[in-house]
Design a protein around this motif. Sequence first.
Motif, PDB file in Angstrom:
ATOM      1  N   LEU A   1       0.879  -1.308   0.038  1.00  0.00           N
ATOM      2  CA  LEU A   1      -0.063  -0.170   0.089  1.00  0.00           C
ATOM      3  C   LEU A   1       0.817   1.423   0.000  1.00  0.00           C
ATOM      4  O   LEU A   1       0.331   2.187  -0.627  1.00  0.00           O
ATOM      5  CB  LEU A   1      -0.965   0.081   1.299  1.00  0.00           C
ATOM      6  N   ALA A   2       2.112   1.193   0.485  1.00  0.00           N
ATOM      7  CA  ALA A   2       2.972   2.353   0.709  1.00  0.00           C
ATOM      8  C   ALA A   2       4.511   1.846   0.775  1.00  0.00           C
ATOM      9  O   ALA A   2       4.462   0.775   1.456  1.00  0.00           O
ATOM     10  CB  ALA A   2       2.521   3.329   1.724  1.00  0.00           C
ATOM     11  N   GLN A   3       5.365   2.395   0.216  1.00  0.00           N
ATOM     12  CA  GLN A   3       6.569   1.949   0.290  1.00  0.00           C
ATOM     13  C   GLN A   3       7.556   3.391   0.366  1.00  0.00           C
ATOM     14  O   GLN A   3       7.522   3.948  -0.425  1.00  0.00           O
ATOM     15  CB  GLN A   3       6.877   0.910  -0.694  1.00  0.00           C
ATOM     16  N   SER A   4       8.788   3.018   0.911  1.00  0.00           N
ATOM     17  CA  SER A   4       9.607   3.967   0.702  1.00  0.00           C
ATOM     18  C   SER A   4      11.076   3.440   1.398  1.00  0.00           C
ATOM     19  O   SER A   4      11.089   2.044   1.793  1.00  0.00           O
ATOM     20  CB  SER A   4       9.516   5.294   1.623  1.00  0.00           C
TER      21      SER A   4
ATOM     22  N   THR B   1      10.760   1.177   4.625  1.00  0.00           N
ATOM     23  CA  THR B   1       9.477   1.224   5.185  1.00  0.00           C
ATOM     24  C   THR B   1       8.568   0.355   3.852  1.00  0.00           C
ATOM     25  O   THR B   1       8.751   0.794   2.948  1.00  0.00           O
ATOM     26  CB  THR B   1       8.823   2.366   5.412  1.00  0.00           C
TER      27      THR B   1
ATOM     28  N   LEU C   1       4.503  -0.882   3.731  1.00  0.00           N
ATOM     29  CA  LEU C   1       3.001  -1.044   4.181  1.00  0.00           C
ATOM     30  C   LEU C   1       2.347  -2.234   3.604  1.00  0.00           C
ATOM     31  O   LEU C   1       2.168  -1.787   2.285  1.00  0.00           O
ATOM     32  CB  LEU C   1       2.354   0.273   4.697  1.00  0.00           C
TER      33      LEU C   1
ATOM     34  N   LEU D   1       3.232  -3.374   8.678  1.00  0.00           N
ATOM     35  CA  LEU D   1       4.338  -2.369   8.526  1.00  0.00           C
ATOM     36  C   LEU D   1       5.657  -2.758   8.902  1.00  0.00           C
ATOM     37  O   LEU D   1       5.898  -2.983  10.046  1.00  0.00           O
ATOM     38  CB  LEU D   1       3.979  -0.837   9.344  1.00  0.00           C
TER      39      LEU D   1
ATOM     40  N   TYR E   1       9.316  -1.948   9.002  1.00  0.00           N
ATOM     41  CA  TYR E   1      10.160  -0.626   9.290  1.00  0.00           C
ATOM     42  C   TYR E   1      11.327  -0.918   9.963  1.00  0.00           C
ATOM     43  O   TYR E   1      11.640  -1.942  10.617  1.00  0.00           O
ATOM     44  CB  TYR E   1       9.265   0.130  10.142  1.00  0.00           C
TER      45      TYR E   1
END
Lengths: 104, 104
Positions: A20-23, A26, A28, A102, A104
Motif C-alpha cells: 500500500l505504501a513504500q519508501s 518502510t 506497508l 508495517l 520498518y
Amino acid sequence: MGNLFADLPGQLPQELFEVLAQSAGTRLERIVSSGHATPPGEWYDQDTNEWVVLLRGAAVLRFEDEPQPRRLAPGDWLDIPAHRRHRVEWTAQGEPTIWLALHY
Amino acid sequence: MGNLFADLPGQLPQELFEVLAQSAGTRLERIVSSGHATPPGEWYDQDTNEWVVLLRGAAVLRFEDEPQPRRLAPGDWLDIPAHRRHRVEWTAQGEPTIWLALHY
C-alpha cells in the motif's frame, strides 16, 4: 486511494499480499488470509521490525519465546522486533482475515 | 501490544495522537477524533508522505487541489504525498473516529 475491506477475492488459494505504501526501509502491506497458517515447523524470522494489526476476522499467533499462543481479535496489534521468531498458527475459515503490516 | 479500538477516553477536548511505532523516517500514529476538524482556513502541509486510513467513524477530507471534498467511511485509505495541502473538514460527533496514519 482504496478501501481495506474491499476487493476481497471469493477464493483465496494462497494468502494475498498487497503493498500500500513504500519508501526506503518502510513497507506497508495489506494481507488477506482465509484459513491460512504458517506451514508446520516454520517460523518467520525477519530482518526488519514489523508492526501488525488484525482488522477483520480472527487469528492465533505464536512466538517461539512464549509458551502460550495469542488469540487476536479485530483491532489487536503487536510490534514484533526483527528476528523475534513467530508464526501464524491459525486464521478463521469461511471469512477473510484482514491484516495491516508495517515493516520498518 | 494493544487494541486500536480500546482505551478511548469518554471526553475528547482535543484530538488524541499516540505513536504506535517509530524509526528513522517513519512514524505510525493512532488518531482519535470526535467532532474535531482542522481550524478554518488552515491546511496541513507536511514534509513527509502520509498514508492514512479511517477505521471507525466518519470524516470529510478536503484537498486544496480538488474542487470536491471526500467523504471517508471505515476502511477508506489515502496516500497523501508530502506538501499536498489538505484539511479535515468534519468528523462524526458523538462517536470516536479512529485513524491510523503512517508518516513515511
